[in-house]
Design an enzyme around this catalytic site. Structure first.
Site, PDB file in Angstrom:
ATOM      1  N   GLU A 227      69.109  78.190 102.232  1.00 22.51           N
ATOM      2  CA  GLU A 227      68.973  78.141 103.692  1.00 22.51           C
ATOM      3  C   GLU A 227      69.692  76.880 104.143  1.00 22.51           C
ATOM      4  O   GLU A 227      69.186  75.768 104.016  1.00 22.51           O
ATOM      5  CB  GLU A 227      67.499  78.098 104.107  1.00 22.51           C
ATOM      6  CG  GLU A 227      67.318  78.143 105.613  1.00 22.51           C
ATOM      7  CD  GLU A 227      65.864  77.993 106.032  1.00 22.51           C
ATOM      8  OE1 GLU A 227      65.585  78.197 107.224  1.00 22.51           O
ATOM      9  OE2 GLU A 227      65.030  77.647 105.190  1.00 22.51           O
ATOM     10  N   CYS A 261      67.157  74.582 111.221  1.00 30.51           N
ATOM     11  CA  CYS A 261      68.193  75.519 110.766  1.00 30.51           C
ATOM     12  C   CYS A 261      68.578  76.476 111.890  1.00 30.51           C
ATOM     13  O   CYS A 261      69.703  76.959 111.944  1.00 30.51           O
ATOM     14  CB  CYS A 261      67.693  76.310 109.563  1.00 30.51           C
ATOM     15  SG  CYS A 261      67.320  75.272 108.136  1.00 30.51           S
TER      16      CYS A 261
END
Length: 270
Positions: A227, A261
């Protein structure tokens, strides 16, 4: 490792910087604990996860205080993050009753295809400091309920919350060796990725480090979950309430100091 208060610059805590030998010992402990934990029924594993979530609820204020202190984020944000981590624990505890296999029909008479879920083995989980306990929950709870054992590498910028969670899991009855915490930066991370007993690596962090992990782990065909940094768009249509659009565009880009993110780094206006 010296961890300093981001507000005052004063020393908060010192934790051991895990060497390659330390990491290898943690992986060995996880490997030794794997047979017993993987053979424990998913329902029984779920009961332990429920107890972990319950103890996290009782200690929620201390966990949030620690996160706010180490990361510098507002106390309300830290408390919200702890609540989200607890909900994650409760959810995956319930998954212990839903680890279904699958049966499919076959083109051959009298035969069928059946799948059975099995643990991957020892998994290496590497978390960042932007949402430390949420990242721990997102990775550790799914790994445990599926019967894997874990070596968790905490961020050097938020080291103590991982130790607090590990202490809670021990009190909840998680067997020794099922969850192991190592500390440090590149040395500990590389040792974890390179260890041949690690069957899966889950990493949240920078794109450059993600590339390195994919190369190292991929060379021995370990499974890798990355990620990394995103390039997310927030779309504003021509019928939007402009005040609301400005409000949510600002939050999307800059909440949690922009360290998400999913933070929006582009605004597309129609």
């Amino acid at each position: 490792i010296d961890k300093y208060d981001p507000h005052t610059g004063k020393l908060l805590i010192r934790v051991a910087a895990s060497s390659k030998s330390n990491v290898d010992k943690a992986v060995s402990a996880a490997n030794m604990a794997l047979p017993l934990w993987s053979q424990t029924t998913p329902v029984a594993r779920g009961k332990i996860l429920f107890e972990i979530a319950r103890l996290m609820t009782l200690d929620a204020k201390n966990l949030a205080k620690n996160i706010a202190l180490e990361t510098g984020k507002p106390p309300d944000d830290a408390a919200g993050e702890v609540s989200a981590a607890i909900m994650q624990g409760e959810y995956f505890a319930g998954e212990g009753m839903r680890l279904y296999g699958k049966s499919l029909t076959s083109s051959v008479y009298g035969k069928y295809s059946h799948t059975v879920r099995q643990p991957r083995g020892v998994v290496g989980l590497i978390v960042p400091a932007n949402t430390p306990i949420a990242n721990i929950a997102w990775k550790v709870f799914p790994a445990l309920i599926c019967g894997n054992t874990v070596v968790l590498k905490a961020s050097e910028d938020s080291p103590s919350v991982a130790l607090m969670v590990a202490d809670i899991t021990k009190k909840a009855g998680l067997p020794d060796g099922v969850l192991n915490v190592v500390q440090g930066a590149k040395t500990a991370g590389e040792a974890l990725v390179e260890n041949k007993l690690i069957s899966l690596i889950s990493f949240t962090g920078s794109t450059d480090v993600g590339r390195s992990i994919a190369k190292l782990a991929g060379s021995r065909l370990a499974r890798v979950s990355l990620e990394l940094g995103g390039k997310n768009a927030l779309v504003v249509c021509d019928d939007a309430d402009i005040d609301q659009a400005v409000h949510w565009a600002s939050l999307s880009a800059f909440s949690n100091a922009g360290q998400r993110c999913a933070a929006a780094s582009r605004i597309i206006i129609f």
